[in-house]
Design a protein around this motif. Structure first.
Motif, mmCIF file in Angstrom:
data_model
loop_
_atom_site.group_PDB
_atom_site.id
_atom_site.type_symbol
_atom_site.label_atom_id
_atom_site.label_comp_id
_atom_site.label_asym_id
_atom_site.label_seq_id
_atom_site.Cartn_x
_atom_site.Cartn_y
_atom_site.Cartn_z
ATOM 1 N N UNK A 291 0.794 -1.217 0.000
ATOM 2 C CA UNK A 291 0.000 0.000 0.000
ATOM 3 C C UNK A 291 0.826 1.267 0.000
ATOM 4 N N UNK A 292 2.127 1.151 0.225
ATOM 5 C CA UNK A 292 3.022 2.312 0.165
ATOM 6 C C UNK A 292 3.536 2.527 -1.252
ATOM 7 N N UNK A 293 4.059 1.463 -1.863
ATOM 8 C CA UNK A 293 4.737 1.595 -3.156
ATOM 9 C C UNK A 293 3.773 1.796 -4.317
ATOM 10 N N UNK A 294 2.774 0.937 -4.411
ATOM 11 C CA UNK A 294 1.944 0.885 -5.617
ATOM 12 C C UNK A 294 1.220 2.207 -5.877
ATOM 13 N N UNK A 295 0.490 2.789 -4.892
ATOM 14 C CA UNK A 295 -0.213 4.044 -5.188
ATOM 15 C C UNK A 295 0.727 5.162 -5.634
ATOM 16 N N UNK A 296 1.900 5.238 -5.006
ATOM 17 C CA UNK A 296 2.833 6.303 -5.357
ATOM 18 C C UNK A 296 3.319 6.134 -6.800
ATOM 19 N N UNK A 341 8.631 -10.920 3.719
ATOM 20 C CA UNK A 341 10.068 -10.666 3.593
ATOM 21 C C UNK A 341 10.377 -10.103 2.215
ATOM 22 N N UNK A 342 9.746 -10.669 1.190
ATOM 23 C CA UNK A 342 9.985 -10.219 -0.186
ATOM 24 C C UNK A 342 9.487 -8.794 -0.377
ATOM 25 N N UNK A 343 8.277 -8.491 0.098
ATOM 26 C CA UNK A 343 7.748 -7.130 -0.080
ATOM 27 C C UNK A 343 8.551 -6.117 0.730
ATOM 28 N N UNK A 344 9.080 -6.547 1.892
ATOM 29 C CA UNK A 344 9.917 -5.639 2.679
ATOM 30 C C UNK A 344 11.240 -5.345 1.984
ATOM 31 N N UNK A 345 11.807 -6.366 1.319
ATOM 32 C CA UNK A 345 13.057 -6.154 0.578
ATOM 33 C C UNK A 345 12.850 -5.186 -0.586
ATOM 34 N N UNK A 346 11.651 -5.170 -1.144
ATOM 35 C CA UNK A 346 11.334 -4.194 -2.202
ATOM 36 C C UNK A 346 10.934 -2.845 -1.602
ATOM 37 N N UNK A 347 10.107 -2.898 -0.546
ATOM 38 C CA UNK A 347 9.548 -1.666 0.002
ATOM 39 C C UNK A 347 10.518 -0.848 0.819
ATOM 40 N N UNK A 351 11.018 3.061 0.338
ATOM 41 C CA UNK A 351 10.728 4.002 1.420
ATOM 42 C C UNK A 351 11.895 4.975 1.599
ATOM 43 N N UNK A 352 13.108 4.446 1.561
ATOM 44 C CA UNK A 352 14.296 5.308 1.686
ATOM 45 C C UNK A 352 14.351 6.301 0.531
ATOM 46 N N UNK A 353 14.035 5.818 -0.682
ATOM 47 C CA UNK A 353 14.023 6.715 -1.849
ATOM 48 C C UNK A 353 13.018 7.847 -1.674
ATOM 49 N N UNK A 354 11.816 7.520 -1.125
ATOM 50 C CA UNK A 354 10.822 8.562 -0.885
ATOM 51 C C UNK A 354 11.340 9.604 0.107
ATOM 52 N N UNK A 355 11.991 9.117 1.168
ATOM 53 C CA UNK A 355 12.509 10.043 2.176
ATOM 54 C C UNK A 355 13.584 10.954 1.610
ATOM 55 N N UNK A 358 14.196 15.109 -3.035
ATOM 56 C CA UNK A 358 14.472 16.509 -2.679
ATOM 57 C C UNK A 358 13.214 17.344 -2.561
ATOM 58 N N UNK A 359 12.150 16.985 -3.308
ATOM 59 C CA UNK A 359 10.935 17.802 -3.299
ATOM 60 C C UNK A 359 9.916 17.320 -2.287
ATOM 61 N N UNK A 360 10.254 16.299 -1.514
ATOM 62 C CA UNK A 360 9.282 15.734 -0.590
ATOM 63 C C UNK A 360 9.292 16.479 0.742
ATOM 64 N N UNK A 361 8.107 16.693 1.283
ATOM 65 C CA UNK A 361 7.970 17.208 2.651
ATOM 66 C C UNK A 361 6.694 16.640 3.255
ATOM 67 N N UNK A 362 6.561 16.713 4.562
ATOM 68 C CA UNK A 362 5.428 16.118 5.245
ATOM 69 C C UNK A 362 4.183 16.936 5.012
ATOM 70 N N UNK A 363 3.322 16.440 4.080
ATOM 71 C CA UNK A 363 1.946 16.920 3.911
ATOM 72 C C UNK A 363 1.718 18.373 4.154
ATOM 73 N N UNK A 364 2.543 19.243 3.615
ATOM 74 C CA UNK A 364 2.286 20.654 3.704
ATOM 75 C C UNK A 364 2.767 21.316 4.949
#
Length: 367
Positions: A291-296, A341-347, A351-355, A358-364
């Motif tokens: 639910x983290x990766x796919x929608x993004x 385990x497999x989804x965590x190795x992908x996710x 997650x680190x990439x999202x963090x 450079x343009x990311x910030x917490x919801x405004x």
């Protein structure tokens, strides 16, 4: 003002393309990929089976179709295909679609692409209820629906608890919501672990531990009915609500001025997401990061319109979980990895990439 808010949100989610990928073309391509994934997911395994044999067996089992083939396969192949692998792959479709659309809704509610049912503690709450049923037979009065009911109640409780903790002085900020989700998830995971180690049933403990990391190994045809109905109805309900979900991209105040009853709408979305998460966790265990990766990734491809995001996310999530399960079955064959385990190795890297974006910030909040 509305234009500014919309542009500000889109800049954080990743710029929406001026010409999003055509919806019909995207759905057709994903359906084709889904068909190929189902075929390969069923044929691959310790006993590889030819794809034509896979579909001959499947069509022979569908007695409503006026099609039959000569049985040029063994009884063992038929049982492997129809009784073991097909239910498992179809369960992967339901689980992937359910987790993906829940992720879409949660990210829209909190206006943050780091939110998902795993991070906000919903999966942990469902796990508490499910392990009580698996190890101690709780909620026995619900019969065969005990597991789904307990997981739903646990998911609903955890989500309500997160919202209560995140609400301070009448305000709900994304940072508080994420932090409250992490805290609640840790507490409920600890409760689940205590339930597991308190069980006198050693075999049940092993089964529960494997289930807690996510697995489709227990898939059976009779296990598919409730998840299919719940995910189908949930997706339809969410598609009907695409306009309020789109207006949430502009902010809750703006959505309210444009006619959305935010309190009622938020409660309705909480019930749907808790129901979907509870049903999915009941049959597959806690599978994180879908639910983290796919929608993004879907938003980056087709834009932020929920008429596009919801169906595309459901299909993409289904395909992803099928292949995650194939990898889990084959990478250490004849043993099997928990799919979590497999989804965590992908996710995790995602997650680190999202963090690190450079343009990311917490919801405004401009952090």
């Amino acid at each position: 003002m509305v234009s500014k808010e919309k542009n500000r949100f889109q800049s954080k989610e990743g710029p929406t393309k001026s010409k999003p990928f055509p919806l019909v073309a995207a759905i057709l391509i994903l359906f084709l990929l889904l068909f190929v994934s189902v075929t390969l997911g069923v044929m691959l395994g310790p006993v590889p089976i030819h794809p034509l044999t896979v579909w001959k067996i499947a069509l022979n089992q569908l007695t409503l179709l006026p099609v039959s083939f000569q049985g040029d396969w063994t009884l063992a192949q038929e049982r492997i295909i129809w009784d073991i692998r097909f239910p498992r792959v179809l369960l992967g479709i339901v689980v992937g679609a359910g987790l993906a659309v829940v992720g879409v809704v949660i990210q829209a509610l909190v206006r943050n692409s780091l939110a998902d049912p795993y991070i906000l503690g919903i999966s942990s709450g469902a796990s508490v209820g499910a392990t009580l049923v698996i190890l101690f037979g709780a909620f026995g009065l619900f019969g065969q629906y005990a597991l789904s009911t307990a997981a739903f109640l646990g998911a609903l409780f955890s989500l309500l608890l997160v919202y209560m903790l995140a609400h301070v002085a009448g305000r709900l900020t994304t940072t508080r919501l994420l932090l409250a989700g992490v805290v609640v998830s840790m507490i409920l995971s600890a409760i689940t672990s205590f339930i597991v180690i308190s069980s006198p049933n050693e075999r049940g403990i092993r089964d529960a531990m494997f289930w807690m990391m996510g697995s489709l190994a227990g898939a059976r045809w009779d296990h598919l009915v409730i998840p299919v109905i719940a995910v189908t109805l949930g997706l339809i309900c969410l598609l009907v609500q695409f306009r309020p979900l789109n207006l949430l991209l502009l902010g809750e105040e703006t959505a309210g001025t444009l006619g959305v009853d935010m309190d009622r709408f938020r409660k309705w979305m909480i019930v749907i997401t808790a129901l979907l998460t509870g049903v999915v966790v009941a049959v597959s265990g806690a599978i994180g990061f879908v639910g983290l990766m796919i929608p993004h990734l879907v938003r980056l491809t087709v834009g932020s319109d929920h008429r596009r995001v919801l169906p595309i996310s459901a299909l993409a999530g289904a395909i992803f979980v099928i292949w995650a399960d194939v990898f889990a079955r084959l990478v250490v064959a004849p043993q099997e990895l928990p799919i979590g385990i497999v989804t965590a190795l992908c996710g995790g890297p995602f997650f680190i990439w999202l963090l690190r974006k450079s343009k990311y910030s917490f919801g405004g909040e401009g952090k």
